[in-house]
Design an enzyme around this catalytic site. Sequence first.
Site, PDB file in Angstrom:
ATOM      1  N   ARG A 229       2.527  10.603   4.584  1.00  0.00           N
ATOM      2  CA  ARG A 229       3.594  11.073   5.470  1.00  0.00           C
ATOM      3  C   ARG A 229       4.476  12.079   4.724  1.00  0.00           C
ATOM      4  O   ARG A 229       5.133  11.715   3.742  1.00  0.00           O
ATOM      5  CB  ARG A 229       4.447   9.889   5.972  1.00  0.00           C
ATOM      6  CG  ARG A 229       3.621   8.932   6.839  1.00  0.00           C
ATOM      7  CD  ARG A 229       4.460   7.834   7.436  1.00  0.00           C
ATOM      8  NE  ARG A 229       4.763   6.798   6.461  1.00  0.00           N
ATOM      9  CZ  ARG A 229       5.047   5.533   6.785  1.00  0.00           C
ATOM     10  NH1 ARG A 229       5.059   5.155   8.056  1.00  0.00           N
ATOM     11  NH2 ARG A 229       5.327   4.645   5.868  1.00  0.00           N
TER      12      ARG A 229
ATOM     13  N   SER B  40       1.670  -1.710  10.276  1.00  0.00           N
ATOM     14  CA  SER B  40       1.816  -2.805  11.238  1.00  0.00           C
ATOM     15  C   SER B  40       2.107  -2.296  12.654  1.00  0.00           C
ATOM     16  O   SER B  40       2.690  -3.011  13.477  1.00  0.00           O
ATOM     17  CB  SER B  40       2.878  -3.800  10.767  1.00  0.00           C
ATOM     18  OG  SER B  40       4.127  -3.171  10.563  1.00  0.00           O
TER      19      SER B  40
ATOM     20  N   ASP C 256       3.298  -9.273   1.100  1.00  0.00           N
ATOM     21  CA  ASP C 256       4.642  -9.831   1.298  1.00  0.00           C
ATOM     22  C   ASP C 256       4.596 -11.276   1.810  1.00  0.00           C
ATOM     23  O   ASP C 256       5.357 -12.126   1.344  1.00  0.00           O
ATOM     24  CB  ASP C 256       5.532  -8.927   2.183  1.00  0.00           C
ATOM     25  CG  ASP C 256       4.819  -8.380   3.404  1.00  0.00           C
ATOM     26  OD1 ASP C 256       3.603  -8.621   3.559  1.00  0.00           O
ATOM     27  OD2 ASP C 256       5.475  -7.714   4.225  1.00  0.00           O
TER      28      ASP C 256
ATOM     29  N   ASP D 179       8.147   4.933   1.788  1.00  0.00           N
ATOM     30  CA  ASP D 179       8.384   6.337   2.141  1.00  0.00           C
ATOM     31  C   ASP D 179       9.002   6.534   3.521  1.00  0.00           C
ATOM     32  O   ASP D 179       9.100   7.656   4.009  1.00  0.00           O
ATOM     33  CB  ASP D 179       7.073   7.116   2.039  1.00  0.00           C
ATOM     34  CG  ASP D 179       6.009   6.550   2.966  1.00  0.00           C
ATOM     35  OD1 ASP D 179       6.209   5.444   3.492  1.00  0.00           O
ATOM     36  OD2 ASP D 179       4.984   7.221   3.178  1.00  0.00           O
ATOM     37  N   ASP D 180       9.403   5.426   4.169  1.00  0.00           N
ATOM     38  CA  ASP D 180      10.067   5.571   5.470  1.00  0.00           C
ATOM     39  C   ASP D 180      11.397   4.842   5.472  1.00  0.00           C
ATOM     40  O   ASP D 180      11.842   4.332   6.493  1.00  0.00           O
ATOM     41  CB  ASP D 180       9.160   5.045   6.604  1.00  0.00           C
ATOM     42  CG  ASP D 180       8.695   3.624   6.382  1.00  0.00           C
ATOM     43  OD1 ASP D 180       9.009   3.037   5.324  1.00  0.00           O
ATOM     44  OD2 ASP D 180       8.000   3.084   7.267  1.00  0.00           O
TER      45      ASP D 180
ATOM     46  N   ASP E 186      -0.578   7.143  -2.707  1.00  0.00           N
ATOM     47  CA  ASP E 186      -1.910   6.673  -2.359  1.00  0.00           C
ATOM     48  C   ASP E 186      -2.506   7.725  -1.416  1.00  0.00           C
ATOM     49  O   ASP E 186      -1.851   8.721  -1.104  1.00  0.00           O
ATOM     50  CB  ASP E 186      -1.736   5.325  -1.622  1.00  0.00           C
ATOM     51  CG  ASP E 186      -3.018   4.522  -1.534  1.00  0.00           C
ATOM     52  OD1 ASP E 186      -3.982   4.843  -2.230  1.00  0.00           O
ATOM     53  OD2 ASP E 186      -3.033   3.546  -0.756  1.00  0.00           O
TER      54      ASP E 186
ATOM     55  N   HIS F 108      -2.663  -0.549  -3.654  1.00  0.00           N
ATOM     56  CA  HIS F 108      -1.782   0.482  -4.195  1.00  0.00           C
ATOM     57  C   HIS F 108      -0.574  -0.126  -4.903  1.00  0.00           C
ATOM     58  O   HIS F 108      -0.210   0.283  -6.005  1.00  0.00           O
ATOM     59  CB  HIS F 108      -1.338   1.413  -3.056  1.00  0.00           C
ATOM     60  CG  HIS F 108      -0.436   2.514  -3.508  1.00  0.00           C
ATOM     61  ND1 HIS F 108       0.391   3.190  -2.653  1.00  0.00           N
ATOM     62  CD2 HIS F 108      -0.216   3.051  -4.734  1.00  0.00           C
ATOM     63  CE1 HIS F 108       1.073   4.101  -3.343  1.00  0.00           C
ATOM     64  NE2 HIS F 108       0.725   4.031  -4.596  1.00  0.00           N
TER      65      HIS F 108
HETATM   66  C1  UD1 Z   1       5.057  -3.339   6.669  1.00  0.00           C
HETATM   67  C2  UD1 Z   1       6.375  -3.519   5.941  1.00  0.00           C
HETATM   68  C3  UD1 Z   1       6.214  -3.126   4.487  1.00  0.00           C
HETATM   69  C4  UD1 Z   1       5.096  -3.887   3.841  1.00  0.00           C
HETATM   70  C5  UD1 Z   1       3.837  -3.819   4.655  1.00  0.00           C
HETATM   71  C6  UD1 Z   1       2.803  -4.792   4.144  1.00  0.00           C
HETATM   72  C7  UD1 Z   1       8.212  -3.240   7.499  1.00  0.00           C
HETATM   73  C8  UD1 Z   1       9.205  -2.321   8.087  1.00  0.00           C
HETATM   74  N1  UD1 Z   1       7.389  -2.716   6.588  1.00  0.00           N
HETATM   75  O1  UD1 Z   1       4.666  -2.000   6.524  1.00  0.00           O
HETATM   76  O2  UD1 Z   1       7.423  -3.328   3.787  1.00  0.00           O
HETATM   77  O3  UD1 Z   1       4.826  -3.354   2.542  1.00  0.00           O
HETATM   78  O4  UD1 Z   1       4.090  -4.145   6.039  1.00  0.00           O
HETATM   79  O5  UD1 Z   1       2.965  -6.037   4.626  1.00  0.00           O
HETATM   80  O6  UD1 Z   1       8.185  -4.433   7.787  1.00  0.00           O
HETATM   81  N2  UD1 Z   1       0.747   2.825   2.210  1.00  0.00           N
HETATM   82  C9  UD1 Z   1      -0.097   3.007   1.135  1.00  0.00           C
HETATM   83  N3  UD1 Z   1      -1.436   3.118   1.368  1.00  0.00           N
HETATM   84  C10 UD1 Z   1      -1.972   3.048   2.615  1.00  0.00           C
HETATM   85  C11 UD1 Z   1      -1.080   2.861   3.711  1.00  0.00           C
HETATM   86  C12 UD1 Z   1       0.281   2.757   3.465  1.00  0.00           C
HETATM   87  O7  UD1 Z   1       0.335   3.047  -0.010  1.00  0.00           O
HETATM   88  O8  UD1 Z   1      -3.181   3.183   2.755  1.00  0.00           O
HETATM   89  C13 UD1 Z   1       2.202   2.697   1.932  1.00  0.00           C
HETATM   90  C14 UD1 Z   1       3.096   3.574   2.766  1.00  0.00           C
HETATM   91  O9  UD1 Z   1       3.286   4.814   2.144  1.00  0.00           O
HETATM   92  C15 UD1 Z   1       4.390   2.758   2.797  1.00  0.00           C
HETATM   93  C16 UD1 Z   1       3.914   1.320   2.697  1.00  0.00           C
HETATM   94  O10 UD1 Z   1       2.572   1.379   2.251  1.00  0.00           O
HETATM   95  O11 UD1 Z   1       5.199   3.048   1.668  1.00  0.00           O
HETATM   96  C17 UD1 Z   1       4.015   0.602   4.041  1.00  0.00           C
HETATM   97  O12 UD1 Z   1       3.293   1.305   4.971  1.00  0.00           O
HETATM   98  P1  UD1 Z   1       3.789   1.542   6.469  1.00  0.00           P
HETATM   99  O13 UD1 Z   1       2.760   2.392   7.113  1.00  0.00           O
HETATM  100  O14 UD1 Z   1       5.195   1.992   6.511  1.00  0.00           O
HETATM  101  O15 UD1 Z   1       3.621   0.098   7.083  1.00  0.00           O
HETATM  102  P2  UD1 Z   1       4.651  -0.924   7.715  1.00  0.00           P
HETATM  103  O16 UD1 Z   1       4.005  -1.501   8.899  1.00  0.00           O
HETATM  104  O17 UD1 Z   1       6.009  -0.373   7.870  1.00  0.00           O
HETATM  105 MN    MN Z   2       6.972   1.231   7.190  1.00  0.00          MN
END
Ligand code: UD1
Ligand code: MN
Length: 435
Positions: A104, A310, A279, A201-202, A131, A179
């Site tokens: 992103r 998610s 988590d 990152d969000d 990642d 990651h």
């Molecule tokens: C949700 C949680 C997050 C948690 C994740 C795992 C919330 C708001 N967020 O993530 O804190 O870590 O579930 O249970 O509840 N990412 C990678 N590699 C990938 C895909 C994503 O490193 O292939 C990273 C993203 O950059 C981001 C993080 O993982 O920093 C979470 O990803 P995101 O897509 O924001 O998932 P959420 O559903 O928000």
């Molecule tokens: Mn998120």
Amino acid sequence: MRRKHLVAIVVVIFLTWNLLMYYMLVSKNPGKTGSGSVEDQLRGLQGDIHRQLSQNSELLQQLRKFREQKLAEKLDREIHKTTTPVPLNVDKIILPILLIACDRTTVSRSLDLLLKYRPNKDKFPIIVSQDCGHKPTADVIQRYVVDHGVQHIKHPNTSDIHLPWPQKKFQGYYKLSRHYKWALNQVFHTYNHSAVIIVEDDLDISPDFYEYFSATFPILHQDPSLWCVSAWNDNGKVEMVSDDAELLYRTDFFPGLGWMMEKSTWLELGPKWPNAFWDDWMRHPDQRKGRACIRPEICRTSTFGKKGVSKGLFYEKHLKFIKLNNKFVPFTKKDLTYLMKDKYDAYFTKLVKETPEVTVAEAMAGHKSNLKALKILYSTKEEFKSTAKKLGIMDDFKAGVPRVAYNGVVSFMYRGQRIYLSPPPNWKGYDPKWS
Ligand code: UD1
Ligand code: MN
């Protein structure tokens, strides 16, 4: 090198000593020539040699003892090194920010705020771990490397994870868990930091984000019953929190979403880190081991990530209503030792005990609306869920722990009143079967 030196010196002394003895014997004998028989001379010589031999063996024994002593000292030093932690200077601690990124380009929004509020770039170095190998995102991060000295590391393994059909939809959870593991190993093992603050990152942050983590670090470090400090309150919606930005709590529920841990915790978790759902895995008793986190009344992070691993449902229903603190609380100037287990438990138990009890219907009807705080009891999972739904707080459990709960008590605001949703006094602890 030092050992070899020592051995050489000892050998030289040994040889010199022998030579000296030999010289003394030989130089003594010429004086004796002529006096006494050859037999006497031989007997004398024999006696000398005997003495010499016993002295030699004594010397050898001393050498052996010396060597053993040195080896024991060395072993002692090594054991000492591995079991005694290096004393930390908590005021000078470096707290790196690990920003987890993927694909992103909006990572710039997180980075802008992290840079905007950062009081000190040496105390809070920013490490972006990326990642997914997404080039446009990498380019965005690279700008911050050049302009602000941000560190950009890239997860070398972005391959797909082979999963059987029913799990295929969880691919994202597997990747991000992989990651996290790699990135945290970099922070603690490659860069050898003593603690870390993890963000995604969000996430937006509050103006006192750094102040909050700086001030709570010494408490986290001193209190073994704490294993994290989180910026997050799971019931942090505007109408569910007070305006008091200073309020901090302990919670048994691991909140994540902007959180700090020490290296010792990673040394424990890293080797058994799960392949997915990291988590929830942390919330399991096998990992949590009864430990708590510090959390604020008003969140110090909020998420703008509508689309995520998610799937964003949770975002529309809940996350977008979370209130992000906008005041600066000078936490480092305050005494936060009340958050240490002994003090906090005594105070919190008394507080809840002394709060007047009402039913959920009474609370909703505004009975006793003149009181600052009210207590509502729950004894079963169903009771908790139904009350939570009525009052609008989170009603789910992870490993039997309701979100935000401490010693079973969930604290939140309802129409301007503080509510403690509490188990009865004879509470036996969380039941992992509650879900
Ligand atoms: C949700 C949680 C997050 C948690 C994740 C795992 C919330 C708001 N967020 O993530 O804190 O870590 O579930 O249970 O509840 N990412 C990678 N590699 C990938 C895909 C994503 O490193 O292939 C990273 C993203 O950059 C981001 C993080 O993982 O920093 C979470 O990803 P995101 O897509 O924001 O998932 P959420 O559903 O928000
Ligand atoms: Mn998120």
